[in-house]
Design an enzyme around this catalytic site. Structure first.
Site, PDB file in Angstrom:
ATOM      1  N   GLU A   1       0.823  -1.215   0.000  1.00 12.68           N
ATOM      2  CA  GLU A   1       0.000   0.000   0.000  1.00 12.68           C
ATOM      3  C   GLU A   1       0.856   1.265   0.000  1.00 12.68           C
ATOM      4  OE1 GLU A   1      -2.726  -0.309   3.287  1.00 12.68           O
ATOM      5  OE2 GLU A   1      -4.155  -1.439   2.100  1.00 12.68           O
TER       6      GLU A   1
ATOM      7  N   GLU B   1      -6.530  -7.651  -0.363  1.00 16.62           N
ATOM      8  CA  GLU B   1      -6.889  -7.619   1.058  1.00 16.62           C
ATOM      9  C   GLU B   1      -8.315  -7.131   1.217  1.00 16.62           C
ATOM     10  OE1 GLU B   1      -4.653  -5.019   3.600  1.00 16.62           O
ATOM     11  OE2 GLU B   1      -2.732  -5.621   2.766  1.00 16.62           O
TER      12      GLU B   1
ATOM     13  N   TRP C   1      -9.616   0.159  12.855  1.00 15.81           N
ATOM     14  CA  TRP C   1      -9.135   1.534  12.703  1.00 15.81           C
ATOM     15  C   TRP C   1     -10.250   2.546  12.418  1.00 15.81           C
ATOM     16  CZ3 TRP C   1     -10.490   2.473   7.679  1.00 15.81           C
ATOM     17  CH2 TRP C   1     -10.468   1.387   6.789  1.00 15.81           C
TER      18      TRP C   1
HETATM   19  C1  GAL Z   1      -4.181  -2.446   5.180  1.00 15.24           C
HETATM   20  C2  GAL Z   1      -2.779  -2.998   5.327  1.00 15.24           C
HETATM   21  C3  GAL Z   1      -2.734  -4.252   6.174  1.00 15.24           C
HETATM   22  C4  GAL Z   1      -3.578  -4.081   7.409  1.00 15.24           C
HETATM   23  C5  GAL Z   1      -4.977  -3.708   7.002  1.00 15.24           C
HETATM   24  C6  GAL Z   1      -5.911  -3.535   8.176  1.00 15.24           C
HETATM   25  O1  GAL Z   1      -4.151  -1.082   4.970  1.00 15.24           O
HETATM   26  O2  GAL Z   1      -2.194  -3.277   4.095  1.00 15.24           O
HETATM   27  O3  GAL Z   1      -1.405  -4.526   6.507  1.00 15.24           O
HETATM   28  O4  GAL Z   1      -3.021  -3.083   8.205  1.00 15.24           O
HETATM   29  O5  GAL Z   1      -4.955  -2.493   6.308  1.00 15.24           O
HETATM   30  O6  GAL Z   1      -7.216  -3.168   7.771  1.00 15.24           O
END
Ligand code: GAL
Length: 636
Positions: free
Chosen positions: A150, A310, A318
């Site tokens: 990312e 992902e 978060w």
């Molecule tokens: C993405 C990241 C992952 C993990 C994920 C959590 O931004 O690539 O490593 O942190 O978010 O939602």
């Protein structure tokens, strides 16, 4: 080079075995087999567990886990492990750490704590990459390379002195002379004229209530994108020098709030597009957001298959309130991507961490183990993907409608001192997409700057707030509309050229003035929360403007305020097909009514709608019914 497609849909996720003991590894591979996992992304954040001090590499654990995965038939998407520099690196070379807009140098401890321009970081990242490629490029488990992670997520811009020197080189290359630079940035304003190159600094924080020069800031977005892309290229090329067999990708973040990387440019540099997508749990339109971002990613991939690298099985950690997904929702969410061309479904992450700041993020194997709803969903999705390998390698059928999505306009519109602080570029794009989604009309996304000939593949092209518009883009859009294409442009389109210098003689330049026949004199934004009533019964918000119809049929006017009587919606029929101008932010119901009339006038076919998505890929008809949380995949 190998194709990235394998004849099967990929299933798996980020795997961080360095957080676990060997006993857990054995359970991992057993469970991966049970779930039908066939690909894992290995080592994304493992730098400090591989290189203990400068040049002191330790690969034993990686050797072992790759072997174990291979023995169990699980392929590897191998990360270059460069996403988070280790503590020793930033202690030894503190200049690697990024500096914020306000001049604060960040500390080690989060992730992505590096300045993308740093030669030290670039060298160390390249050396680590070479080590990994030398060691694993021949390994039969290796399926693809995954550069960094990312890019631009946490450190999209750095304002340190190393970045400043690189920025000056970039500016010099772009403008050649100071007089050209001064003219491009309009520096006669506020005593900003540069007389020497070393006076040119990054757009750092200015006194309260003032902001850096917007044209310069726009260039800093471009520079930062180029700089990070350059960092990607240095790792990518390090792989390619040794391994010309395995495809290389890096995971984009096609998400509503991510704006810093211009993925149109990035997509030219990857062997296949991959992206990450996370729902905003409290978004009432999250299913439409999912569809939007998957269609946008399909656009980056130019219609070819891509990979959802992902997403989450359930809650993230978060957001303000990290709401869990409903039973089966992860399956339904994955299908939205797969239907739109994703070559499978990958998750963050395989096993939920027990420590670290992501310990409350969901995973394929949750803390509670396998007697869980999440695990049952994980196994079920594995079965579904395995049963539908006919989709693998196939493209999604293109749409008849295309939306131009422009990161540079978004960058320009992310700045201060605009007519209203309510301007929200992706929100308007989402409004229009949502109206079409509800009507059962599919949308492709296209990059800005396509030729009229390329645009002519579509019956209808949408230009929501395409604020920046250079001459060539303007004339291509005008040609498209003159020669059989239909266009819908919104307010605040075509306002400035590529340097963010306003075009004179009626806002919107020739596109709005001539093609759409509307002469825009003045903007009159509407206060937040105030509903605007239009003469045709529709309602809207945020924007009105004072204009005259020069060569347009008025469909609706504003009924009150300074813009009373001016155009809210207009149609122009002088091309072979009609085009429209929308001078306000229509509310949902009105947008749907407006687009319904356009779709019917242009005879654009609809399928599904009102919460039911129907998408065709690889001879299959995929239907996702969001009202009832059901889906089906059938032969078309
Ligand atoms: C993405 C990241 C992952 C993990 C994920 C959590 O931004 O690539 O490593 O942190 O978010 O939602």
């Amino acid at each position: 080079m190998n194709s990235f497609t394998s004849g099967k849909l990929y299933y798996g996720g980020d795997y961080n075995p360095d957080q676990w003991s060997r006993e857990v590894w054995l359970e991992d591979v057993r469970l991966m087999r049970e779930a039908g996992v066939n690909l894992v992304t290995l080592g994304v954040f493992a730098w400090a567990n591989i290189e203990f001090s400068e040049g002191d590499y330790h690969f034993d654990w990686l050797d072992e886990i790759i072997e174990l995965l291979h023995e169990n038939g699980i392929a590897v998407d191998m990360a270059t492990a460069t996403a988070s520099p280790p503590a020793w690196l930033t202690v030894k070379y503190p200049e690697v750490l990024p500096v914020s807009y306000s001049g604060v140098r960040h500390s080690h401890g989060g992730r992505q704590g590096y300045c993308s321009s740093s030669p030290v970081y670039r060298d160390r990242a390249r050396l680590l990459t070479q080590q990994l490629v030398n060691r694993y490029s021949q390994h039969p488990a290796l399926r693809m390379w995954h550069v960094n992670n990312e890019f631009g997520c946490h450190n999209p811009m750095c304002f340190c002195d190393v970045s400043a020197a690189s920025w000056r080189r970039w500016v010099l290359k772009k403008y050649g002379t100071l007089s050209e630079l001064n003219s491009a940035w309009g520096t006669s304003f506020w005593s900003q004229r540069y007389h020497q190159w070393d006076e040119v600094l990054p757009p750092r924080e200015t006194p309260a209530g003032t902001f850096p020069n917007p044209s310069m800031m726009l260039d800093y977005y471009r520079f930062s994108n180029d700089e990070i892309l350059g960092l990607y290229l240095s790792e990518r090329d390090a792989i390619r020098e040794i391994d010309d067999v395995h495809p290389i990708t890096t995971n984009f973040m096609s998400m509503r709030h991510t704006r810093f990387m211009d993925y149109w440019k990035w997509s030219d540099e990857v062997d296949f597009v991959s992206t990450d997508h996370y729902l905003i749990a409290e978004d009432p339109n999250q299913n439409i957001d999912l569809a939007f971002q998957a269609d946008l990613t399909r656009g980056f991939a130019n219609g070819k298959p891509w990979l959802l690298m992902e997403h989450s099985t359930s809650a993230v950690n978060w957001q303000e309130t990290n709401i869990a997904k409903a039973d089966n929702q992860m399956i339904q969410n994955s299908l939205s991507h797969v239907a739109r061309g994703s070559e499978g479904a990958m998750y963050f992450q395989w096993r939920a961490s027990v420590s670290g700041s992501e310990k409350f993020h969901s995973a394929m194997v949750p803390h509670a183990g396998t007697d869980t709803r999440t695990w049952r969903n994980v196994v079920q999705l594995g079965e579904l993907l395995a049963a539908n390998e006919a989709l693998a390698g196939a493209s999604t059928v293109p749409a008849r409608v295309a939306m131009i999505f422009d990161y540079e306009s978004w960058w320009a519109l992310s700045q201060k001192n605009l007519p209203t602080s309510q301007i929200d570029y992706p929100a308007l794009a989402h409004d229009w997409y949502r109206a079409l989604w509800q009507l059962g009309v599919r949308v492709d996304f296209i990059r800005p700057g396509l030729k009229a000939q390329e645009l002519s593949a579509y019956d209808l092209v949408l230009a929501p707030m395409l604020y920046l518009m250079g001459e060539s883009q303007e004339s291509e859009l005008m040609d498209y509309a003159a020669n059989g294409g239909s266009l819908i442009a919104s307010y605040f389109t075509g306002i400035s050229d590529e340097r963010d210098t306003i075009k004179l003689g009626g806002y919107g330049g020739k596109l709005i003035g001539e093609t759409l026949g509307v002469f825009v004199e003045e903007f009159s934004p509407v206060s937040a929360g105030v509903e605007v009533k239009l003469s045709n019964g529709m309602t809207s918000s945020e924007w009105s403007e004072i204009s005259q119809a020069r060569d347009a049929e008025i469909l609706a006017t504003f009924t009150s305020g300074p813009a009373k009587g001016s155009i809210a919606v207009a149609k122009n029929s002088k091309g072979q097909k009609p085009s429209w101008y929308v001078a306000t932010r229509l509310d949902d119901k009105s947008a749907q009514a407006f687009f319904a009339s356009v779709v019917s006038e242009l005879e654009i076919a609809t399928e599904g709608g009102n919460g039911v998505e129907v998408i065709h890929r690889g001879g299959r008809r995929i239907e996702i019914n969001h009202n009832e949380a059901t889906w089906s995949i059938s032969e078309a």
